[in-house]
Design an enzyme around this catalytic site. Structure first.
Site, PDB file in Angstrom:
ATOM      1  N   GLU A  16       0.813  -1.227   0.000  1.00  8.61           N
ATOM      2  CA  GLU A  16       0.000   0.000   0.000  1.00  8.61           C
ATOM      3  C   GLU A  16       0.839   1.266   0.000  1.00  8.61           C
ATOM      4  O   GLU A  16       0.309   2.360   0.248  1.00  8.61           O
ATOM      5  CB  GLU A  16      -0.929   0.003   1.218  1.00  8.61           C
ATOM      6  CG  GLU A  16      -1.966  -1.097   1.232  1.00  8.61           C
ATOM      7  CD  GLU A  16      -1.516  -2.334   1.978  1.00  8.61           C
ATOM      8  OE1 GLU A  16      -2.381  -3.040   2.519  1.00  8.61           O
ATOM      9  OE2 GLU A  16      -0.295  -2.609   2.026  1.00  8.61           O
ATOM     10  N   SER A 228      -5.970  -3.350   0.930  1.00  8.82           N
ATOM     11  CA  SER A 228      -6.290  -2.756  -0.375  1.00  8.82           C
ATOM     12  C   SER A 228      -6.555  -3.818  -1.436  1.00  8.82           C
ATOM     13  O   SER A 228      -6.270  -3.626  -2.615  1.00  8.82           O
ATOM     14  CB  SER A 228      -5.168  -1.813  -0.829  1.00  8.82           C
ATOM     15  OG  SER A 228      -5.032  -0.734   0.055  1.00  8.82           O
ATOM     16  N   SER A 372     -11.215   8.761  -0.104  1.00  6.22           N
ATOM     17  CA  SER A 372     -11.342   7.701   0.894  1.00  6.22           C
ATOM     18  C   SER A 372     -12.627   7.838   1.697  1.00  6.22           C
ATOM     19  O   SER A 372     -13.114   8.947   1.963  1.00  6.22           O
ATOM     20  CB  SER A 372     -10.139   7.719   1.850  1.00  6.22           C
ATOM     21  OG  SER A 372      -8.959   7.369   1.178  1.00  6.22           O
TER      22      SER A 372
END
EC number: 6.3.2.4
Length: 398
Positions: A16, A228, A372
């Protein structure tokens, strides 16, 4: 007013890495500069801590290349003196970076003041650290343990919660012990399946294990310690070769692999906020990532999350009955308490057609990119991005 100096850690050795870079850009751009003096500290993929590299504030995911912390001509290594605590952050000479290339796990540590030599420059007193790091070597309790030893306040969950929530296997164990429903599944060790033979030879064994556990297809095969959607594969039907390939993909990220029954449910995410220890967690309106791609896409993968703005959109609050939304909020708060959460987390839940709620996973340092869910959920609940960051920082300094 004397500004409080906040070290922002970003990058890191996990998959990530680019998401951490963009999350840090969001945090740095939204931080109140009248109250805080940010110190960006980048961590390369090899594990080197540096200052003076590329300015992360301009990073995003809109270009063809993902952002990455790299050593530039202006970069200087960061070294830590644990004994000096909040005053133990130093920058060395650029030439010292060559000495750090000998091993990816070289810790950025120095000895006593007498043994440091004359090339180090103090980075000043650090009032707090914001470890905007996702995945292993950042969100898993390792950095948190380092900061605990230094006695430096930091934002986010502590060592135990970070370690447990990074490992989906142990997250499920803790949640089940607390009476919180989770998806049915099994955990396997990719190193020992089929007696240590090739992963392809493990397919028949995996079929047997799935049958024995009574799991229904489709199943999701995923690494226990990754985020993720890295290494996640959806297997639609019983097929030894497909299970073996999925195991191989997951094992590239972690030897401990989960095989979970695909839940026919909506995935609802709930942001949890607990800036002041002891006051109890607050929850935002739960949100949902709604896919805009054609229905033949397997699941919400890395590209859908971060690389393709047309792939999905966020809805906060999710279009569910208010009673169901409240159940999600209550479940998220229970899960947060069960793992001894602190500061912030995003609890990802499944909402079944009959309204039942189960927890999928807990992210102890959720993404802070402009798209996000975590900051968007709090903005929809009435707390701005900048105020969110301010309260997270001031909460640990009380």
């Amino acid at each position: 007013m004397v500004k409080q100096r906040v070290a922002v850690l970003y990058g890191g050795r996990a998959d990530e890495h680019p998401i951490s870079c963009v999350s840090a850009a969001g945090v740095l751009n939204a931080m109140d500069r009248d109250r805080f003096d940010p110190l960006p500290i980048g961590i390369t993929r090899e594990g080197l801590w540096i200052v003076g590299g590329d300015d992360p504030r301009g990073w995003d995911l809109g270009g063809s290349d993902l952002p990455e912390v790299t050593v530039t001509e202006a970069s200087r290594p960061v070294l830590l003196d644990i004994a000096e605590g909040a005053d133990g952050f130093y920058a060395g000479d650029h030439a010292d970076l060559d000495k750090g290339q000998s091993g990816p796990s070289r810790p950025p540590l120095v000895g006593s003041a007498a043994g440091r030599g004359q090339s180090l420059e103090s980075l000043g007193h650090i009032d707090a650290v914001f470890p905007v790091l996702h995945g292993p070597f950042g969100e898993d309790g390792t950095v948190q343990g380092l900061l605990e030893m230094m006695g430096v306040p930091y934002i986010g969950c502590g060592v135990f919660a970070s370690a447990v929530c990074m490992d989906k296997h142990f997250t499920k164990i803790v949640l089940q012990a607390a009476g919180i429903p989770v998806a049915p599944g099994i955990t396997v060790d990719a190193r020992t399946l089929a007696g240590g033979e090739s992963i392809e030879a493990s397919g028949d064994e995996l079929v047997g294990l799935v049958r024995e556990a009574g799991l229904r297809y489709p199943v999701f095969v995923k690494p226990s310690r990754a985020g993720s959607s890295f290494g996640v594969t959806k297997v639609e039907a019983e097929n030894a070769k497909d299970l073996a390939r999925a195991l191989f993909e997951a094992s590239r990220h972690d030897w401990r692999v989960l095989i979970e029954e695909g839940i026919q449910a909506r995935e609802i995410e709930c942001a949890v906020f607990d800036p002041v220890e002891g006051e109890g967690p607050q929850t935002a309106w739960p949100g949902e990532i709604v896919l805009d791609r054609p229905a033949d896409d397997a699941f919400y993968d890395f590209d859908s999350k971060y690389m393709d703005a047309a792939a999905s959109h966020v809805e906060v609050p999710a279009k569910l009955p208010e009673a169901t939304l409240e159940t999600v909020r209550q479940t998220a708060a229970r899960a947060f308490r069960a793992v001894d959460g602190r500061g912030l987390s995003r609890v990802d839940c499944f909402v079944l057609p009959d309204g039942r709620v189960m927890v999928n996973e807990i992210n102890t340092m959720p993404g802070f990119t402009p798209i996000s869910m975590y900051p968007k959920a709090w903005e929809a609940t009435g707390l701005s991005y900048s105020d969110l960051i301010t309260q997270l920082i001031t909460g640990i300094l009380r």
